[in-house]
Design a protein around this motif. Structure first.
Motif, PDB file in Angstrom:
ATOM      1  N   GLY A 241      96.759  42.617  41.708  1.00 21.35           N
ATOM      2  CA  GLY A 241      96.230  41.971  40.504  1.00 21.35           C
ATOM      3  C   GLY A 241      97.343  41.512  39.584  1.00 21.35           C
ATOM      4  O   GLY A 241      97.320  40.383  39.069  1.00 21.35           O
ATOM      5  N   ILE A 242      98.345  42.383  39.417  1.00 20.10           N
ATOM      6  CA  ILE A 242      99.455  42.022  38.524  1.00 20.10           C
ATOM      7  C   ILE A 242     100.215  40.823  39.082  1.00 20.10           C
ATOM      8  O   ILE A 242     100.611  39.920  38.342  1.00 20.10           O
ATOM      9  CB  ILE A 242     100.378  43.245  38.335  1.00 20.10           C
ATOM     10  CG1 ILE A 242      99.644  44.321  37.535  1.00 20.10           C
ATOM     11  CG2 ILE A 242     101.671  42.849  37.635  1.00 20.10           C
ATOM     12  CD1 ILE A 242     100.392  45.628  37.439  1.00 20.10           C
ATOM     13  N   SER A 243     100.385  40.800  40.417  1.00 16.31           N
ATOM     14  CA  SER A 243     101.105  39.668  41.021  1.00 16.31           C
ATOM     15  C   SER A 243     100.356  38.371  40.788  1.00 16.31           C
ATOM     16  O   SER A 243     100.952  37.340  40.449  1.00 16.31           O
ATOM     17  CB  SER A 243     101.253  39.871  42.524  1.00 16.31           C
ATOM     18  OG  SER A 243     101.820  41.109  42.785  1.00 16.31           O
ATOM     19  N   ILE A 244      99.021  38.420  40.960  1.00 18.82           N
ATOM     20  CA  ILE A 244      98.213  37.212  40.749  1.00 18.82           C
ATOM     21  C   ILE A 244      98.373  36.749  39.303  1.00 18.82           C
ATOM     22  O   ILE A 244      98.624  35.571  39.032  1.00 18.82           O
ATOM     23  CB  ILE A 244      96.728  37.496  41.063  1.00 18.82           C
ATOM     24  CG1 ILE A 244      96.548  37.697  42.567  1.00 18.82           C
ATOM     25  CG2 ILE A 244      95.851  36.345  40.587  1.00 18.82           C
ATOM     26  CD1 ILE A 244      95.148  38.080  42.971  1.00 18.82           C
ATOM     27  N   ALA A 245      98.283  37.706  38.370  1.00 19.50           N
ATOM     28  CA  ALA A 245      98.408  37.344  36.954  1.00 19.50           C
ATOM     29  C   ALA A 245      99.786  36.752  36.679  1.00 19.50           C
ATOM     30  O   ALA A 245      99.909  35.779  35.926  1.00 19.50           O
ATOM     31  CB  ALA A 245      98.175  38.580  36.096  1.00 19.50           C
ATOM     32  N   CYS A 550     106.997  35.693  41.787  1.00 23.12           N
ATOM     33  CA  CYS A 550     107.035  35.811  43.239  1.00 23.12           C
ATOM     34  C   CYS A 550     107.764  37.081  43.660  1.00 23.12           C
ATOM     35  O   CYS A 550     107.489  37.619  44.726  1.00 23.12           O
ATOM     36  CB  CYS A 550     107.669  34.574  43.849  1.00 23.12           C
ATOM     37  SG  CYS A 550     106.533  33.204  43.769  1.00 23.12           S
ATOM     38  N   PHE A 551     108.684  37.541  42.828  1.00 23.46           N
ATOM     39  CA  PHE A 551     109.287  38.838  43.125  1.00 23.46           C
ATOM     40  C   PHE A 551     108.232  39.937  43.042  1.00 23.46           C
ATOM     41  O   PHE A 551     108.298  40.933  43.757  1.00 23.46           O
ATOM     42  CB  PHE A 551     110.454  39.128  42.179  1.00 23.46           C
ATOM     43  CG  PHE A 551     111.742  38.533  42.671  1.00 23.46           C
ATOM     44  CD1 PHE A 551     112.472  39.172  43.644  1.00 23.46           C
ATOM     45  CD2 PHE A 551     112.194  37.321  42.189  1.00 23.46           C
ATOM     46  CE1 PHE A 551     113.646  38.616  44.126  1.00 23.46           C
ATOM     47  CE2 PHE A 551     113.356  36.763  42.662  1.00 23.46           C
ATOM     48  CZ  PHE A 551     114.090  37.417  43.642  1.00 23.46           C
ATOM     49  N   ASN A 552     107.269  39.743  42.163  1.00 24.87           N
ATOM     50  CA  ASN A 552     106.124  40.653  42.101  1.00 24.87           C
ATOM     51  C   ASN A 552     105.401  40.681  43.432  1.00 24.87           C
ATOM     52  O   ASN A 552     105.033  41.733  43.930  1.00 24.87           O
ATOM     53  CB  ASN A 552     105.116  40.170  41.051  1.00 24.87           C
ATOM     54  CG  ASN A 552     105.322  40.862  39.728  1.00 24.87           C
ATOM     55  OD1 ASN A 552     105.983  41.887  39.683  1.00 24.87           O
ATOM     56  ND2 ASN A 552     104.754  40.323  38.691  1.00 24.87           N
ATOM     57  N   ILE A 553     105.160  39.475  43.976  1.00 22.38           N
ATOM     58  CA  ILE A 553     104.493  39.383  45.275  1.00 22.38           C
ATOM     59  C   ILE A 553     105.304  40.139  46.311  1.00 22.38           C
ATOM     60  O   ILE A 553     104.776  40.912  47.108  1.00 22.38           O
ATOM     61  CB  ILE A 553     104.317  37.906  45.696  1.00 22.38           C
ATOM     62  CG1 ILE A 553     103.413  37.180  44.712  1.00 22.38           C
ATOM     63  CG2 ILE A 553     103.773  37.808  47.101  1.00 22.38           C
ATOM     64  CD1 ILE A 553     103.131  35.756  45.094  1.00 22.38           C
ATOM     65  N   LEU A 554     106.629  39.919  46.249  1.00 23.07           N
ATOM     66  CA  LEU A 554     107.533  40.556  47.207  1.00 23.07           C
ATOM     67  C   LEU A 554     107.377  42.069  47.150  1.00 23.07           C
ATOM     68  O   LEU A 554     107.185  42.735  48.169  1.00 23.07           O
ATOM     69  CB  LEU A 554     108.966  40.150  46.874  1.00 23.07           C
ATOM     70  CG  LEU A 554     110.042  40.604  47.831  1.00 23.07           C
ATOM     71  CD1 LEU A 554     110.290  39.507  48.839  1.00 23.07           C
ATOM     72  CD2 LEU A 554     111.329  40.896  47.116  1.00 23.07           C
TER      73      LEU A 554
END
Lengths: 671, 226
Positions: A241-245, A550-554
């Motif tokens: 969720g945080i990555s999406i946000a 995108c680092f969040n996604i990573l």
């Protein structure tokens, strides 16, 4: 020759082909089409980048893997070749003080070429690994997507929640914008609550109360549950969720800022092209008396939409005790409308009156036209009142001269700001003074002539409204003693962005030297290149937000890989290929990126329409416009989405590759 | 005719920091098609490692694993995955079903990995679930099934593509006696009905004894148990 050298050689050849394609395409597009220089650059380098990508893709088949070292050697060789080729080609420098790029600059370019080719080839290789690891293409995602969906907890319920999350914030912003606009209208109309506004406010109150009640109920229900009954949410779901946000916020910021920047650019372009033509046809000499024969020839050139002659000189204007410098432009009011918006900028009087001053009425002329409507506001109303009242109170001003002589004075059109400065309105008499006067026994004496104000213009550009005054061509020729000469021809094209190429075409049709053209971008180069640089800098800075997201996604994906090690092992024991495991995590990252991007785009769109509807006020003393402009450009939104998705894809590569390389027993041995 | 599977002097060692741990020290054995064997041995002796090595999940440090007389680890990653997909079925102590999928979807997974169409994979899975006696539980998720039922789904998943070798790593270790008995019975039945060769690791001496062939792993070697 072993495999590494074969891969390296193939990569080098493919890179060279891509580089050659760029150069060939740029040369061909530059000569055979009327694309702008930016478009040619973007197209040719896009093709080159695609070439590198395809090269990497193909090499991943030949090399059965990423082959970073083989690609790096090939890229290095490509960079060295690029350097020597560039030295032969002598490309122009980025800085304007030197025409040819220096060795240092060429070195930087070659390094960029080498690095770019390597990165893009690795990118292509990742695609190769993903859909063609076995030496044959396998683009199927059927069960991989199913598993990715369970990792993301993406079922019908969560999909609905996500959809609500994607739609509600932009919807709220849009609603607020509508309410703000309605509220503004209501205030202006004198405080009458409209039905729509009342309905919207009522709906907000009802929905708000319902949501508050629902939240309270849920809280009390939650409080009654035993600790063990509460549904546990794994950390990765929260992180997803945080990555999406994160992606959504980045995309949102990027789209809004870019839309405002291009709003400024479009507004500026509109205003500059409203007053100026797309290009000027000039001559490398002072004698342009053959213009009457040139004009029809230019008109016949395909792509040319309008031609009008002009004369330009600097003068001084005075009215009563006030004096101001100005650019005096001699125009042909009959054709001026074909090259600029001048006739539509008139807010009082008529543009045609500059050649027929007898038509200027001696009575008070009220402002009219669409441009006048843009001037709503207390300040302007005060000014208008002052000017009109003064004319009514001092009718004797005109009495100084013979009314017949006054009627025959030539007309002049002045800008709104200049009218403000000189306190002159339609029908007033202003003195125009040129320093290019006659020689008399006492030395050079400036020449001056009285003119009657025929119209007031409003372009919206302070500079133009305070600087430019217009008179008829014959009057200007007489005033500057130019005979039948003019300064040049103003041109308007069918395609604004092809102005430079079409200008070149016109000059070629006329036989080249001594004719030359200057297009609008060249004439306002400082302004537009500053704006472009600012936009680029903004885009790069804001892309960093998306990058951080995108680092969040990573990190989310790395967590997921750790969480799902056992599952990966089981899948591999069932015969799942490395590429399939990679696909699972790439698809996951892309889904996060896509949801975030969609959310950000909608938020951006809603915010832009909020700005447009609500009209954020700017200080008109600092900016030349009163409201923050926005320009929603579909291509720009698409580009932001592409950047965001590309970055999301790149972010998935490390965790996905790591997951695919896990040994099947890694997860089984943990017990 | 070569044996279905043959291990020749298989060595397997792990590094724990500076220390090398020898798990398998030249284990050799052969199993013919359709044959069923139990594997017993104390905890930590390397039974799971042995299964992983002969199941091609883990390459041996030294030695060969032959299927139909051919070295399995000579295959590339791609063929190896294909081989595991179609020729070997695994059942573990824990069912390791994917919790978000139904019993049917779980059992259909190997078929989907094989790139069958969903319909075909699910048809085969339905058939196999029927064989293990779960035709009434197709649309239940693993969380809604009992321990024995979960292990039956895992068995159906291992057998759905008709492998020639089933490797079961303590399939009953996590179940009560009666349920474990049922699973065992099923294994024996499947062996007879489908002709699948099987190696079943177990701690239950009673169950082990009922197998036609009994193997024991001691000191990194496989020996025939009496």
């Amino acid at each position: 020759m072993n495999l590494r050298w074969r891969v390296t050689a193939a990569a080098f050849v493919l890179f060279l082909a891509a580089g050659a394609a760029q150069y060939g395409l740029a040369t061909w597009l530059g000569s055979a089409t009327t694309f702008s220089r930016d478009a040619v650059t973007a197209l040719s380098f896009g093709v080159e980048a695609l070439g590198f990508l395809v090269a990497g893709f193909l090499l991943s088949f030949l090399g059965r893997g990423y082959r970073p070292l083989a690609n790096a050697i090939a890229s290095l060789a490509f960079g060295i070749v690029t350097f020597f080729v560039l030295r032969q080609l002598k490309p122009p420098s980025f800085s304007y003080d030197r025409f040819f790029a220096s060795t240092g600059e060429l070195l930087v370019w070659s390094l960029c070429a080498a690095l770019g080719s390597w990165l893009l080839a690795m990118w292509g290789a990742s695609l190769g690994m993903l859909i063609g690891a076995a030496g044959h293409l396998d683009g199927r995602f059927q069960y991989e997507w199913g598993i990715a969906r369970t990792h993301l907890r993406l079922n019908r319920r969560t999909a609905t929640v996500i959809l609500l999350f994607v739609l509600i914030p932009p919807g709220v912003i849009l609603l607020l914008a509508q309410i703000a606009a309605d509220f503004d209208k209501m205030r202006r109309a004198g405080g009458h609550l409209t039905v729509r506004l009342a309905l919207m406010l009522g709906a907000i109150v009802v929905v708000g109360l319902a949501l508050a009640g629902r939240a309270l109920l849920a809280r009390s229900a939650l409080a009654r549950l035993q600790p063990g009954q509460r549904r546990k949410r794994p950390a990765t779901v929260v992180m997803t969720g945080i990555s999406i946000a994160g992606v959504a916020v980045g995309v949102w910021a990027l789209t809004v800022v870019l839309s405002v920047m291009s709003g400024f650019e479009a507004d500026l372009k509109h205003k500059i092209l409203g007053t100026n033509s797309h290009a000027l046809l000039l001559k490398f000499s002072n004698d342009f008396s053959e213009w009457k024969t040139v004009l029809p020839k230019v008109e016949a050139v395909p792509g040319v939409a309008g031609v009008s002659p002009f004369i330009l000189n600097e003068v001084i204007l005075s009215h009563g005790q006030t004096v101001t410098g100005a650019e005096l432009k001699g125009i042909d009011p009959a054709t001026a409308g074909a090259v600029s918006e001048l006739p539509r900028q008139v807010i009082a009087g008529e543009l045609g009156w500059i050649t027929s001053p007898q038509s200027i009425p001696s009575s008070v002329v009220e402002p009219h036209g669409d441009a006048a409507k843009q001037l709503e506001g207390p300040e302007y109303e005060q000014y208008l009142q002052d000017t009109l009242k003064r004319r009514q109170e001092h009718p004797e001003e005109k009495g100084k001269m013979d009314p017949e002589a006054v009627k025959n004075l030539p007309g002049v059109c002045i800008g709104k700001e200049m009218s403000h400065q000189l306190r002159a309105w339609v029908g007033d008499i202003v003195n125009v003074l040129t320093p290019l006067g006659e020689m008399t026994p006492t030395g050079p004496v400036p020449r001056s002539r009285p003119f009657r104000v025929a119209c007031i213009l409003y372009s919206g550009m302070y500079e133009y409204d305070s600087k430019f005054v217009y008179i008829g061509i014959p009057e200007a020729q007489r005033f500057f003693k130019m005979g039948d000469n003019i300064v040049g021809l103003e041109l308007k094209f069918n395609d604004v962005d092809a102005a430079r190429a079409l200008g070149r075409r016109v000059v070629t049709m006329l036989g080249g030297f001594p004719y030359r053209t200057k297009d609008w971008a060249e004439l306002n180069r400082n302004l537009f290149s500053a704006l472009k640089l600012e936009k680029l800098a903004m885009a790069i800075i804001l892309t960093f937000i998306v990058l951080v997201a995108c680092f969040n996604i990573l990190s989310t994906l790395i967590m997921l890989v750790l969480e799902k090690t056992k599952e990966i092992s089981i899948l591999k024991s069932m015969g799942a290929r490395d590429a399939s495991v990679m696909k699972i995590f790439v698809v996951e990252g892309l889904t996060i990126g896509a949801i975030g991007t969609g959310m950000g785009l909608l938020m951006g769109l809603a915010t832009c329409s909020f700005i447009e509807k609500f009209g954020l006020q700017l200080d008109p003393d600092v900016y030349y416009i009163s409201n923050l402009p926005v320009n929603v450009d579909g291509a720009q939104f698409a580009m932001v989405a592409a950047i965001s998705l590309c970055l999301s894809y790149l972010a998935t590569l490390y965790p996905a590759t790591k997951a695919s390389r896990l040994s099947p027993v890694d997860g089984l041995r943990e017990e | 005719m070569p044996a279905l599977i043959e291990a020749r002097a298989v060595h397997k060692s792990y590094w724990l920091g500076e220390k090398e741990i020898h798990v398998l020290r030249g284990a050799s054995f052969a199993l013919n098609a359709g044959e069923m064997a139990s594997l017993v041995g104390p905890s930590g002796v390397g039974k799971s490692t042995f299964l992983h090595v002969i199941g091609t999940l883990d390459p041996p440090t030294r030695g060969e694993v032959l299927f139909d007389g051919l070295d399995a680890f000579c295959m590339g990653e791609e063929q190896l995955a294909q081989f595991r997909n179609t020729s070997i079925g695994f059942v573990f102590q824990f069912h390791y079903l994917l919790p978000e999928f139904t019993a049917l979807q779980n059992a259909a997974m190997p078929g989907l990995i094989h790139r069958m169409t969903r319909e075909k994979a699910e048809a085969q899975a339905r058939e196999m679930l029927e064989i293990v006696g779960l035709s009434h539980r197709l649309d239940h998720k693993p969380g809604e099934l009992s321990g024995g039922e979960q292990q039956r789904v895992a068995l159906a998943r291992a057998l759905v593509l008709g492998p020639r070798l089933l490797l079961a790593d303590e399939p009953t270790g996590n179940l009560d006696e009666a349920t474990g008995e049922g699973i065992h019975q099923l294994l024996v039945e499947l062996n007879q009905r489908l002709g699948i060769a099987a190696i079943v690791v177990t701690h239950n001496p009673r169950l082990a004894e009922r197998m036609p062939r009994r193997l024991r792993l001691t000191d990194g070697l496989v020996v025939e148990a009496q």
